[in-house]
Design an enzyme around this catalytic site. Structure first.
Site, short mmCIF file in Angstrom:
data_model
loop_
_atom_site.label_atom_id
_atom_site.label_comp_id
_atom_site.label_asym_id
_atom_site.label_seq_id
_atom_site.Cartn_x
_atom_site.Cartn_y
_atom_site.Cartn_z
N ASP A 100 0.99 -1.39 0.15
CA ASP A 100 -0.06 0.47 0.10
C ASP A 100 0.83 0.88 -0.08
O ASP A 100 0.46 2.10 -0.79
CB ASP A 100 -0.78 -0.28 1.96
CG ASP A 100 -1.49 1.13 1.49
OD1 ASP A 100 -2.55 1.69 0.41
OD2 ASP A 100 -1.59 2.07 2.86
N GLU A 149 -1.73 -5.08 -3.91
CA GLU A 149 -0.39 -4.23 -2.88
C GLU A 149 0.26 -5.84 -2.86
O GLU A 149 1.60 -5.07 -2.83
CB GLU A 149 -1.74 -3.47 -2.02
CG GLU A 149 -2.24 -2.45 -2.97
CD GLU A 149 -3.05 -1.93 -1.88
OE1 GLU A 149 -3.18 -0.66 -2.31
OE2 GLU A 149 -3.27 -2.23 -0.58
#
Length: 231
Positions: free
Chosen positions: A48, A120
């Site tokens: 992220d 991610e």
């Protein structure tokens, strides 16, 4: 060719540590059933941050005329669940995620949140295995054209905010949203929302309230823009 080999071919990266790749695509439900110690959650946490950095760097270096407020809006959109889940589908990530039986039954491989998280985690695995430059190369390979298309085409990325600006400036009021209907089981709900304007009522649908409101706002904007064009 295995599905893992195909994934590496699509993203253009061959993992030195295959265990990192497997960790990146292992959902907690699969890890629990198979009694594995690792799943993708820690990698997703790292990915992220890596994704946000890469996208921020790209926009700051390429779009020097955009202020930080506009850049922030675009960044929020480009790291959003909806946007990232579509990127994940483009590389067929839904076919390689390792899921437990319960998640498979409820269609876990097609859930936007799960797809975005897995993308991610995969990015974090590339970062740890091959470094920042490799992670950046893959993100830009998969996303830069779309980023440019949205920014250069000045596409609306937040219809609710855009609609609010127009109604407040032109008509002196804020749009009102109301949930009309909520249907389906907990894991697969569907919402119908209306937004009321002076020129009419517009309906939107989505898998949660926010998405339904966005859809309603988008339809209202399309009507307002078409009215301006024809008048």
């Amino acid at each position: 060719m295995s599905s893992y080999d195909q994934l590496e071919k699509i993203i253009g990266y061959s993992f030195k540590s295959k265990s990192l790749l497997l960790e990146a695509i292992t959902h907690s439900s699969y890890a629990y059933e198979k009694k594995l110690k690792k799943n993708y959650e820690r990698l997703e946490f790292l990915g992220d941050a890596v994704l946000e950095l890469i996208i921020t760097e790209y926009m700051v270096l390429k779009y020097k005329d955009l202020n930080e407020g506009i850049l922030s809006q675009y960044r929020s959109f480009f790291v959003s669940e909806d946007f990232i889940s579509e990127i994940a589908k483009n590389i067929n990530l839904q076919h390689v995620i390792r899921l437990g039986k319960g998640e498979i039954v409820t269609g876990g491989s097609n859930k936007p949140s799960l797809l975005a998280d897995t993308f991610e985690s995969l990015l974090a695995a590339v970062y740890l295995d091959g470094g920042y430059n490799e992670a950046r190369r893959i993100v830009l390979k998969l996303m830069s054209d779309l980023i440019d298309e949205y920014i250069q085409g000045k596409k609306i990325i937040d219809p609710k905010t855009e609609l609010q600006k127009i109604t407040q400036k032109e008509f002196g009021y804020l749009p009102e949203y109301n949930v009309l209907k909520e249907e389906g089981p907990e894991h697969n709900k569907s919402f119908t929302v209306e937004v009321k304007l002076h020129c009419g009522t517009f309906l939107g649908t989505g898998k949660n309230k926010k998405k339904a409101e966005m859809d309603a706002a988008k339809k209202a904007l399309e009507f307002l823009h078409s009215s301006v064009t024809t008048n």
